[in-house]
Structures are given as structure tokens and as C-alpha cells.
Design an enzyme around this catalytic site. Structure first.
Site, PDB file in Angstrom:
ATOM      1  N   GLY A  31       1.015  -1.143   0.102  1.00 45.97           N
ATOM      2  CA  GLY A  31       0.084  -0.009  -0.031  1.00 45.97           C
ATOM      3  C   GLY A  31       0.981   1.408   0.041  1.00 45.97           C
ATOM      4  O   GLY A  31       2.100   1.145  -0.278  1.00 45.97           O
ATOM      5  N   HIS A  34       2.810   4.743  -5.011  1.00 50.52           N
ATOM      6  CA  HIS A  34       3.468   5.953  -5.697  1.00 50.52           C
ATOM      7  C   HIS A  34       3.255   5.387  -7.088  1.00 50.52           C
ATOM      8  O   HIS A  34       3.019   4.375  -7.472  1.00 50.52           O
ATOM      9  CB  HIS A  34       4.648   6.334  -4.853  1.00 50.52           C
ATOM     10  CG  HIS A  34       5.640   4.871  -4.611  1.00 50.52           C
ATOM     11  ND1 HIS A  34       6.294   4.261  -5.723  1.00 50.52           N
ATOM     12  CD2 HIS A  34       6.049   4.256  -3.564  1.00 50.52           C
ATOM     13  CE1 HIS A  34       6.847   3.353  -5.516  1.00 50.52           C
ATOM     14  NE2 HIS A  34       6.914   3.310  -4.020  1.00 50.52           N
ATOM     15  N   HIS A  37       4.612   2.134  -8.138  1.00 48.68           N
ATOM     16  CA  HIS A  37       3.420   1.043  -8.115  1.00 48.68           C
ATOM     17  C   HIS A  37       2.600   1.468  -9.406  1.00 48.68           C
ATOM     18  O   HIS A  37       2.184   0.241 -10.009  1.00 48.68           O
ATOM     19  CB  HIS A  37       2.594   1.271  -6.809  1.00 48.68           C
ATOM     20  CG  HIS A  37       3.478   0.980  -5.569  1.00 48.68           C
ATOM     21  ND1 HIS A  37       3.414   1.821  -4.506  1.00 48.68           N
ATOM     22  CD2 HIS A  37       3.788  -0.190  -4.941  1.00 48.68           C
ATOM     23  CE1 HIS A  37       4.201   1.239  -3.690  1.00 48.68           C
ATOM     24  NE2 HIS A  37       4.291  -0.010  -3.862  1.00 48.68           N
TER      25      HIS A  37
END
Ligand code: PAF
Length: 284
Positions: A31, A34, A37
């Protein structure tokens, strides 16, 4: 986009997708998404019919005294990033859902995990390999996408997949950097303004290593020494390790040859940051 919190529901969706002949692509994450990802998600969007992103801060991969409690979390933000990038399913279980109180089975890769980050973070890669294997069992992806910033993690996951005959293709994508060269990481969040400036030394040291190699340097020790000098100029920086290894086996050698991973971990204040480059050395 659906947000799924239980393993049973996730498995039901997987069963339905498979019976419709759909391929599943998975991007596993902790999680706090940014742009790094996002690049994985965009690739995965094209690689699978059903795109699953897992958001799970995995307690098993944090060592005692590390930043598990403090690790940045922002579900609202993560959901909006996923929605914007065409994610079909967010798998966001609670730790109690993933680990029974008497959980006692682990995946332990015993060779590649011994060096680099494995030395400073004992148990970290066991935690990573275990959660990734569990995600693969629950979600049955045909492709899973990871980032090259975690080069050692990517190698270990490939090894686990090979050794345990898991039916998934592992794709590893280049590190995404900000305009100054800092590798994107959720842990950059810990840096204040001065530390953010000091954190550029990781990329500077790696860029210097590249230049040294391309100008003919082949002595591992000399490369490391010059990289250390770059980092030690920065007040808030403390080197954890700088390693020059074969990019597949992670074995170190005195002379650089073949495909070489130059990897480092540096504390900038309280944040432990990692980065790496791979250089290919032409045999003469
Ligand atoms: O790279 C990460 O974010 C994590 O180590 C991973 C692969 C999601 C496992 O928790």
C-alpha cells in the site's frame, strides 16, 4: 472496482474468473502507492484480464524494532490510485484474516536470502516469501509484477516460484525515480527536507559506479570505496551495505565481470533506503 477483505470472497472471484477463461494479473503491494506502483499496475493491466492489487502491510516481513507500526498507510489514497488505473479488485485483508493465531508454516528460501538485506533484516525474506506464496495460492495469478528496486526480493520470488513449481510468470520492471534520481519508495515519506537532499547520495553513488565501470574499472574494492566516499559526505547518511555481486546468484567477487548487480542500503536519518543498478560487462 471491488474491495475484498476476505480470503473466501477472493477465492470465489478467482474461481468465477477462471471458469470464464480469464487470466489474472497480480500486483502485490504494502500500500501507500506511488508512481513506481503505478508503473507495475499499468503493466499488469495489459497482462491480465482481471487485475488484482493486494494492499497488505505484512507483519511477517518486519523484524522486531522495525517500522511495522509506523509504516505509512492511506487506504483512501490507494483506492483512488487503483480506481484511476483500471484495477478490478483490491485485495485488502486484515492480518487476522491472513494469519491464524497458530500460523506455523513458512516459505524459507535458503540461499539468495543470506546476503545483502538478509544480513541486516533476518527473517525479512521469509516473511516476504511466505506472504507472496499465500497470495499466489489465494489469487492464482498467471502473471505477477514486481519492481527492480527490490532486486533481491525479485530474485528470491523467482526462485521460490521455480523451486515450488508455482504456475505464475514473474515480471520485474525498472525502478521509477523522481526528477533528482531518488528511487520512489513509500519510506521516502520518513525524510525531512535535509534528509531528502542527502538521500540523493544513493543514486549518486550508483551513477558513479556506472561511470567507473564504463571507464574500465574492474576492481570491486575500488568501486565500493569510491561509492562509500560519496555517501559519507552526507551528514545524515549511514551505510548499511554496498555490495557488488553477480546479478543472478548474488555471489560477490573481487573482479567485476558478466552481469553485475551493484546494490546498497543506506540509513538516511531513521529511514533505511535501498537502491541498485545492473551493469553488463563485455568480455574482451
Ligand atoms: O515489495 C513489497 O511491497 C512487499 O515486499 C511485497 C512483495 C508486497 C510482499 O509483502
Amino acid at each position: 472496482m471491488k474491495i475484498i477483505n476476505t480470503i473466501a470472497e477472493m477465492k470465489e472471484i478467482v474461481r468465477a474468473a477462471k471458469s470464464d477463461g480469464k487470466n489474472i494479473a497480480l500486483v502485490p503491494t504494502l500500500g501507500y502507492l506511488h508512481e513506481g506502483h503505478v508503473s507495475l499496475i499499468k503493466h499488469a493491466r495489459k497482462a491480465g484480464d482481471l487485475l488484482v492489487v493486494s494492499l497488505f502491510v505484512n507483519p511477517l516481513q518486519f523484524c522486531p524494532g522495525e517500522d511495522f507500526e509506523k509504516y505509512p498507510r492511506n487506504e483512501g489514497w490507494d483506492h483512488s490510485v487503483c480506481r484511476k488505473n483500471g484495477v478490478d479488485i483490491i485485495f485488502n485483508p486484515m492480518p487476522e484474516e491472513m494469519f491464524s493465531v497458530d500460523h506455523s508454516t513458512y516459505v524459507n528460501e535458503e540461499s539468495l536470502s543470506q546476503s545483502l538485506c538478509g544480513k541486516t533484516r533476518p527473517g525479512h525474506f521469509r516473511g516476504v516469501a511466505t506472504i507472496v506464496a499465500k497470495l499466489f495460492n489465494i489469487i492464482c495469478p498467471s502473471v505477477a509484477v514486481f519492481g527492480q528496486k527490490d532486486a533481491q526480493q525479485a530474485l528470491i520470488i523467482k526462485r521460490v516460484v521455480r523451486d515450488l513449481n508455482i504456475d505464475v510468470e514473474i515480471v520485474v520492471l525498472s525502478t521509477v525515480r523522481d526528477q533528482d534520481g531518488l528511487a520512489l519508495s513509500s519510506r521516502n515519506e520518513y525524510l525531512n527536507i535535509d534528509e531528502k537532499q542527502d538521500a540523493l547520495c544513493l543514486h549518486e553513488a550508483l551513477s558513479l559506479a556506472r561511470i567507473l565501470v564504463s571507464s574500465g574499472e574492474r576492481e570491486t574494492k575500488r568501486v565500493i570505496k569510491k561509492m562509500e566516499a560519496v555517501i559519507n559526505q552526507r551528514k545524515t547518511a549511514k551505510i548499511d551495505y554496498i555490495k557488488v555481486t553477480d546479478s543472478e546468484t548474488l555471489h560477490s567477487s573481487d573482479q567485476l565481470k558478466g552481469s553485475v548487480l551493484i546494490a546498497l542500503a543506506v540509513y538516511i536519518g531513521k529511514a533505511r533506503l535501498i537502491d541498485n543498478v545492473i551493469v553488463h560487462i563485455e568480455e574482451k
